[in-house]
Write an enzyme that holds these catalytic residues in place. Structure first.
Site, short mmCIF file in Angstrom:
data_model
loop_
_atom_site.label_atom_id
_atom_site.label_comp_id
_atom_site.label_asym_id
_atom_site.label_seq_id
_atom_site.Cartn_x
_atom_site.Cartn_y
_atom_site.Cartn_z
CG ASN A 7 116.48 85.88 52.21
OD1 ASN A 7 117.68 86.09 52.22
ND2 ASN A 7 115.94 84.94 51.47
CG HIS A 10 119.55 89.83 49.50
ND1 HIS A 10 119.58 89.47 48.18
CD2 HIS A 10 118.45 89.27 50.03
CE1 HIS A 10 118.50 88.72 47.92
NE2 HIS A 10 117.81 88.59 49.03
CG HIS A 43 118.71 79.87 49.17
ND1 HIS A 43 118.25 80.29 47.96
CD2 HIS A 43 118.99 78.55 49.01
CE1 HIS A 43 118.24 79.29 47.09
NE2 HIS A 43 118.70 78.22 47.70
NE ARG A 45 121.06 80.92 45.10
CZ ARG A 45 120.48 80.54 43.97
NH1 ARG A 45 121.01 79.61 43.24
NH2 ARG A 45 119.37 81.11 43.56
NE ARG A 49 124.54 82.02 43.25
CZ ARG A 49 123.63 82.10 42.29
NH1 ARG A 49 122.85 83.15 42.21
NH2 ARG A 49 123.50 81.14 41.40
CD GLU A 70 114.94 80.73 49.99
OE1 GLU A 70 114.71 81.69 50.76
OE2 GLU A 70 115.25 80.86 48.80
CB THR A 101 114.71 81.59 44.08
OG1 THR A 101 115.72 81.39 45.06
CG2 THR A 101 113.95 80.30 43.88
CD GLU A 151 108.51 82.16 50.59
OE1 GLU A 151 109.14 81.42 51.38
OE2 GLU A 151 109.02 83.15 50.04
CG HIS A 191 111.34 86.32 44.65
ND1 HIS A 191 111.74 87.20 43.68
CD2 HIS A 191 112.37 85.44 44.80
CE1 HIS A 191 112.94 86.85 43.25
NE2 HIS A 191 113.35 85.80 43.92
N1 PXP Z 1 111.37 83.68 49.41
C1 PXP Z 1 112.18 82.89 48.68
C2 PXP Z 1 111.82 81.45 48.56
C3 PXP Z 1 113.34 83.39 48.05
O1 PXP Z 1 114.12 82.60 47.31
C4 PXP Z 1 113.65 84.76 48.23
C5 PXP Z 1 114.89 85.32 47.60
O2 PXP Z 1 116.03 84.95 48.28
C6 PXP Z 1 112.80 85.54 49.02
C7 PXP Z 1 111.66 84.98 49.57
C8 PXP Z 1 113.08 86.97 49.29
O3 PXP Z 1 113.03 87.69 48.11
P1 PXP Z 1 113.60 89.15 48.08
O4 PXP Z 1 115.05 89.07 48.42
O5 PXP Z 1 113.34 89.61 46.69
O6 PXP Z 1 112.84 89.94 49.11
#
Ligand code: PXP
Length: 252
Positions: A7, A10, A43, A45, A49, A70, A101, A151, A191
């Site tokens: 992902n 970040h 993702h 949003r 953001r 996402e 999330t 998921e 997550h």
């Molecule tokens: N899966 C989903 C659906 C998420 O919303 C997130 C967070 O963006 C992640 C996985 C990844 O989580 P993390 O950034 O904590 O590894």
């Protein structure tokens, strides 16, 4: 063999903090794939953001593995997904005030709406994944909605403190993964996962894919920090040696 999807939200968060064009999440995606990641997740949003529409458009062009968009199950996002055509879309709940999330999608409580969103994605040739808490009722509802993937939200497991709490959350994920697989759903998990807490989850055979973002970006800061400083220092030193020698000081 299980798969890793990275992902890149970040990285975009860091870019948006400065309001400039680096670091680019697309660059991160290219490096993630170069390192062997099987898929890239971003993702989009409602408040934009972190990830921007441009990021997903460029990711669609450059990602060679599977691109997972996402998104909330809103009209706007369903339209964008239809135009973008990611390989898969993960439906997540979205609240404006949350930092990330924070909970799974309430599929059971919104079954008709989610079923329609899944159908729209599938009609556009996009697989549908539902991000849900590891609860039997949510898994059964996801199955009834026609989703291809669930998921499992690993946030409560990742935040659990103490052996008995960790074991309880791990047990719930294990049971949920088995139930989902029995119903014919493919299973992913994500997550809050990191190099330490992902290990026990790797032993759950039904989990095919791990979706990880924050801990990879956080670690990248430290495994890359020394090199980044060394590169800048090398440049600064070169500049010092290239500077014309100072004119002799006049005596007063
Ligand atoms: N899966 C989903 C659906 C998420 O919303 C997130 C967070 O963006 C992640 C996985 C990844 O989580 P993390 O950034 O904590 O590894």
């Amino acid at each position: 063999m299980a798969r890793l999807s990275v992902n890149v939200d970040h990285v975009a968060t860091l870019r948006q903090a400065r309001g400039i064009d680096e670091p680019d999440p697309v660059w991160a995606a290219v490096l993630a794939e170069k390192a062997g990641a099987h898929g890239i997740i971003a993702h989009l949003r409602e408040d934009r953001r972190h990830v921007q529409d441009r990021d997903l458009a460029v990711l669609r062009q450059v990602v060679k593995g599977r691109l997972n968009m996402e998104m909330a199950a809103t009209e706007e996002m369903l339209r964008i997904a239809g135009e973008l055509a990611p390989d898969i879309a993960t439906l997540v709940p979205e609240r404006r005030q949350e930092l990330t999330t924070e909970g799974g999608l309430d599929v059971k409580g919104n079954q008709e709406h989610i079923k329609q969103a899944v159908a729209r994605l599938n009609d556009a040739g996009i697989e549908a994944s539902l991000f849900i808490d590891p609860e039997p009722e949510q898994i059964k509802a996801a199955h009834l909605c026609g989703a291809q993937v669930v998921e499992l939200h690993t946030g409560s497991y990742a935040n659990a403190r103490g052996p008995s709490a960790v074991a309880r959350h791990l047990g719930a994920l294990d049971d949920a993964a088995r139930l989902a697989a029995r119903l014919g759903l493919r299973v992913a998990a994500g997550h809050g996962l990191n190099l330490v807490n992902v290990e026990p989850l790797l032993k759950v055979p039904e989990i095919e894919e791990y979706s990880i973002g924050h801990s990879i970006v956080a670690r990248a800061v430290f495994v890359g920090f020394e090199q980044a400083v060394a590169e800048m220092l090398a440049l600064v030193k070169t500049a010092l040696t290239q500077r014309p020698s100072e004119p002799p000081r006049r005596r007063l």
